[in-house]
Motif scaffolding. Structure first.
Motif, PDB file in Angstrom:
ATOM      1  N   PHE A 326     107.001 -46.717  58.861  1.00  0.00           N
ATOM      2  CA  PHE A 326     106.291 -45.577  59.432  1.00  0.00           C
ATOM      3  C   PHE A 326     106.032 -45.840  60.915  1.00  0.00           C
ATOM      4  CE2 PHE A 326     105.764 -44.467  55.148  1.00  0.00           C
ATOM      5  CZ  PHE A 326     105.276 -43.170  55.063  1.00  0.00           C
ATOM      6  N   LEU A 327     106.296 -44.844  61.747  1.00  0.00           N
ATOM      7  CA  LEU A 327     105.979 -44.990  63.164  1.00  0.00           C
ATOM      8  C   LEU A 327     104.474 -44.905  63.356  1.00  0.00           C
ATOM      9  CD1 LEU A 327     108.720 -42.735  64.804  1.00  0.00           C
ATOM     10  CD2 LEU A 327     108.645 -45.231  64.718  1.00  0.00           C
ATOM     11  N   PRO A 328     103.871 -45.900  63.978  1.00  0.00           N
ATOM     12  CA  PRO A 328     102.417 -45.850  64.160  1.00  0.00           C
ATOM     13  C   PRO A 328     102.020 -44.741  65.129  1.00  0.00           C
ATOM     14  CG  PRO A 328     103.348 -47.696  65.402  1.00  0.00           C
ATOM     15  CD  PRO A 328     104.461 -47.120  64.574  1.00  0.00           C
ATOM     16  N   ARG A 329     101.013 -43.957  64.757  1.00  0.00           N
ATOM     17  CA  ARG A 329     100.528 -42.881  65.618  1.00  0.00           C
ATOM     18  C   ARG A 329      99.129 -43.260  66.090  1.00  0.00           C
ATOM     19  NH1 ARG A 329     103.238 -38.276  65.674  1.00  0.00           N
ATOM     20  NH2 ARG A 329     101.394 -37.079  66.211  1.00  0.00           N
ATOM     21  N   ARG A 330      99.071 -44.179  67.039  1.00  0.00           N
ATOM     22  CA  ARG A 330      97.783 -44.584  67.577  1.00  0.00           C
ATOM     23  C   ARG A 330      97.950 -44.908  69.058  1.00  0.00           C
ATOM     24  NH1 ARG A 330      96.901 -50.491  64.679  1.00  0.00           N
ATOM     25  NH2 ARG A 330      98.785 -51.502  65.472  1.00  0.00           N
ATOM     26  N   ALA A 331      96.884 -44.812  69.756  1.00  0.00           N
ATOM     27  CA  ALA A 331      96.907 -45.047  71.197  1.00  0.00           C
ATOM     28  C   ALA A 331      95.557 -45.594  71.625  1.00  0.00           C
ATOM     29  CB  ALA A 331      97.216 -43.746  71.939  1.00  0.00           C
ATOM     30  N   HIS A 332      95.525 -46.129  72.824  1.00  0.00           N
ATOM     31  CA  HIS A 332      94.257 -46.602  73.384  1.00  0.00           C
ATOM     32  C   HIS A 332      93.570 -45.442  74.105  1.00  0.00           C
ATOM     33  CE1 HIS A 332      91.284 -49.077  75.328  1.00  0.00           C
ATOM     34  NE2 HIS A 332      91.622 -48.536  76.497  1.00  0.00           N
ATOM     35  N   ASP A 334      90.211 -44.522  76.595  1.00  0.00           N
ATOM     36  CA  ASP A 334      89.233 -45.160  77.479  1.00  0.00           C
ATOM     37  C   ASP A 334      87.804 -44.680  77.222  1.00  0.00           C
ATOM     38  OD1 ASP A 334      89.281 -42.598  78.470  1.00  0.00           O
ATOM     39  OD2 ASP A 334      90.188 -43.134  80.400  1.00  0.00           O
ATOM     40  N   GLY A 335      87.635 -43.769  76.257  1.00  0.00           N
ATOM     41  CA  GLY A 335      86.297 -43.299  75.919  1.00  0.00           C
ATOM     42  C   GLY A 335      85.813 -42.147  76.763  1.00  0.00           C
ATOM     43  N   VAL A 336      86.602 -41.711  77.728  1.00  0.00           N
ATOM     44  CA  VAL A 336      86.206 -40.593  78.596  1.00  0.00           C
ATOM     45  C   VAL A 336      86.504 -39.281  77.876  1.00  0.00           C
ATOM     46  CG1 VAL A 336      86.590 -39.454  80.807  1.00  0.00           C
ATOM     47  CG2 VAL A 336      86.672 -41.968  80.649  1.00  0.00           C
ATOM     48  N   PRO A 337      85.498 -38.403  77.700  1.00  0.00           N
ATOM     49  CA  PRO A 337      85.706 -37.168  76.929  1.00  0.00           C
ATOM     50  C   PRO A 337      86.853 -36.312  77.436  1.00  0.00           C
ATOM     51  CG  PRO A 337      83.372 -37.545  77.255  1.00  0.00           C
ATOM     52  CD  PRO A 337      84.082 -38.576  78.088  1.00  0.00           C
ATOM     53  N   SER A 338      87.033 -36.233  78.742  1.00  0.00           N
ATOM     54  CA  SER A 338      88.045 -35.326  79.284  1.00  0.00           C
ATOM     55  C   SER A 338      89.474 -35.764  78.955  1.00  0.00           C
ATOM     56  CB  SER A 338      87.886 -35.224  80.809  1.00  0.00           C
ATOM     57  OG  SER A 338      88.065 -36.498  81.403  1.00  0.00           O
ATOM     58  N   THR A 339      89.655 -37.048  78.652  1.00  0.00           N
ATOM     59  CA  THR A 339      91.011 -37.521  78.361  1.00  0.00           C
ATOM     60  C   THR A 339      91.367 -37.357  76.881  1.00  0.00           C
ATOM     61  OG1 THR A 339      90.245 -39.781  77.973  1.00  0.00           O
ATOM     62  CG2 THR A 339      90.919 -39.204  80.213  1.00  0.00           C
ATOM     63  N   LEU A 340      90.382 -37.095  76.037  1.00  0.00           N
ATOM     64  CA  LEU A 340      90.668 -36.980  74.606  1.00  0.00           C
ATOM     65  C   LEU A 340      91.562 -35.782  74.320  1.00  0.00           C
ATOM     66  CD1 LEU A 340      90.291 -37.980  71.762  1.00  0.00           C
ATOM     67  CD2 LEU A 340      88.154 -36.684  71.614  1.00  0.00           C
ATOM     68  N   ALA A 341      91.309 -34.652  75.002  1.00  0.00           N
ATOM     69  CA  ALA A 341      92.134 -33.463  74.789  1.00  0.00           C
ATOM     70  C   ALA A 341      93.584 -33.724  75.159  1.00  0.00           C
ATOM     71  CB  ALA A 341      91.586 -32.293  75.597  1.00  0.00           C
ATOM     72  N   VAL A 348      99.690 -37.305  77.196  1.00  0.00           N
ATOM     73  CA  VAL A 348      99.823 -38.709  77.619  1.00  0.00           C
ATOM     74  C   VAL A 348      99.933 -39.562  76.375  1.00  0.00           C
ATOM     75  CG1 VAL A 348      98.529 -38.417  79.769  1.00  0.00           C
ATOM     76  CG2 VAL A 348      97.305 -39.000  77.687  1.00  0.00           C
ATOM     77  N   GLU A 349     100.523 -40.754  76.509  1.00  0.00           N
ATOM     78  CA  GLU A 349     100.661 -41.640  75.355  1.00  0.00           C
ATOM     79  C   GLU A 349      99.395 -42.441  75.117  1.00  0.00           C
ATOM     80  OE1 GLU A 349     104.099 -44.048  75.669  1.00  0.00           O
ATOM     81  OE2 GLU A 349     105.517 -42.367  75.650  1.00  0.00           O
ATOM     82  N   HIS A 350      98.750 -42.878  76.166  1.00  0.00           N
ATOM     83  CA  HIS A 350      97.471 -43.577  76.011  1.00  0.00           C
ATOM     84  C   HIS A 350      96.768 -43.601  77.359  1.00  0.00           C
ATOM     85  CE1 HIS A 350      98.865 -47.232  78.100  1.00  0.00           C
ATOM     86  NE2 HIS A 350     100.022 -47.004  77.483  1.00  0.00           N
ATOM     87  N   VAL A 351      95.467 -43.691  77.297  1.00  0.00           N
ATOM     88  CA  VAL A 351      94.678 -43.742  78.551  1.00  0.00           C
ATOM     89  C   VAL A 351      93.627 -44.827  78.417  1.00  0.00           C
ATOM     90  CG1 VAL A 351      95.047 -41.338  79.181  1.00  0.00           C
ATOM     91  CG2 VAL A 351      93.200 -41.929  77.641  1.00  0.00           C
TER      92      VAL A 351
END
Length: 351
Positions: A326-332, A334-341, A348-351
């Motif tokens: 299975f391809l993992p669907r997870r990313a890092h 940074d906890g900033v609300p605006s980047t979650l969307a 983006v792949e991860h922030v």
């Protein structure tokens, strides 16, 4: 706690057995499944989630009956050869019965999660060189002079009897037998049990389609496979013990045995997981077979037809295979609300 013996013993001849060895098996869900073709056309598809049994597979249905009758007969030791699910179930039910369990497996061929279950329940775990068929043959020879030992593989008729109960439940839930039933085939005991179950109820049985992996397709090829190989370890069996009965089920219902590749099995596993249905690779075989029949134009696309797929074991039974494929669907984040969307929308792949 009511298991299948208390629900269905009126259909079976179990004598005056009073002490039932049960973990509350049976009554597994029958749920709608999105088919591998465009929605809004074709048969209705249902999936029987046998991974919801106590040890995570359909084997518990047969094991409750086999272990109950073994203890009633004064047996002290329950033994089995296994590719994993029978081993886990035998270990659990023997522990419940207060009996000693001995499990013989083909070395290096059993999923770690299943081995963990065996060891957790305190069974004696033994490895032999060779495939499942070698393990079973060696075990049967060793038992010949041991009258208080009981073999609880599917050659045990009580095992097959208990597994019939899944067919009863399907009829109870649908109000009739389905038109088509697609089921994984390894040692061929389960397809035998379903066939007998529908016949015992006196209903017209469905057309049986037995799904096998290409590397262990003994029923499809009509010959023994000396060295079966497939990612679907639960059906990695080259010499099915119940071959004759499985052939009877398919022949009498004008069904077929169909082989699919490991790639098709893993793709089916992923497709089911994306519907919230996590099954082990062997259990994804029916979905892969259904897709293959549709693509080849061999499946009647009649909306009045009902198809049932038998999902025999939970995905956690073989988590290593899932993790590898299975391809993992997870990313890092940074906890900033605006980047979650942005992450949710895939910008983006991860922030």
């Amino acid at each position: 706690m009511v298991g299948i013996i208390e629900r269905y013993r009126h259909l079976w001849q179990l004598g005056d057995v009073q002490e039932v060895v049960t973990l509350g098996e049976g009554r597994t869900p029958l749920i709608p499944v999105r088919p591998p073709w465009p929605q809004g056309r074709g048969p209705t598809v249902w999936g029987k989630l046998e991974g919801c049994n106590p040890t995570g597979s359909f084997k518990d249905r047969g094991m409750t009956v086999a272990m109950t009758m073994a203890r009633a007969a004064g047996k002290r030791v329950a033994l089995c050869a296994s590719t994993g699910n029978t081993a886990a179930s035998a270990a659990a039910y023997a522990a419940r019965a207060g009996m000693r369990a001995v499990v013989v497996i083909p070395g290096g061929k059993v999923a770690p999660g299943k081995l963990l279950q065996v060891q957790a329940h305190g069974a004696l775990l033994l490895e032999v060189e060779g495939a499942f068929d070698v393990a079973l043959a060696a075990l049967r020879r060793a038992m010949e002079s041991q009258p208080d030992w009981e073999l609880v593989n599917s050659v045990n008729p009580w095992r097959i009897l208990g597994q019939e109960s899944a067919a009863y439940e399907i009829v109870e839930d649908l109000g009739r037998a389905p038109d088509l039933l697609v089921i994984p085939v390894g040692n061929a005991g389960n397809i035998t049990a379903y066939h007998r179950g529908f016949r015992r109820l006196g209903v017209k049985p469905p057309r049986f389609i037995g799904g096998q992996a290409e590397g262990a397709a003994s029923m499809v090829e009509g010959r023994d496979i000396e060295h079966p190989e497939t990612v679907a370890s639960a059906i990695r069996i080259g010499k099915p013990v119940s071959r004759q009965f499985a052939q009877e089920a398919v022949r009498e219902t004008h069904g077929a045995f169909v082989a699919v590749s490991d790639r098709e099995i893993l793709e089916a596993q992923a497709a089911l997981a994306h519907q919230g249905i996590f099954v082990e690779p062997a259990s994804a075989t029916p979905y892969a077979v259904l897709g293959k029949l549709w693509r080849q134009g061999e499946l009647p696309m009649d909306s009045n037809l009902v198809v049932t797929l038998i999902f025999t074991g939970h995905g956690l039974k073989d988590s290593d295979t899932a993790l590898r494929n299975f391809l993992p669907r997870r990313a890092h984040w940074d906890g900033v609300p605006s980047t979650l969307a942005a992450l949710v929308q895939g910008e983006v792949e991860h922030v």
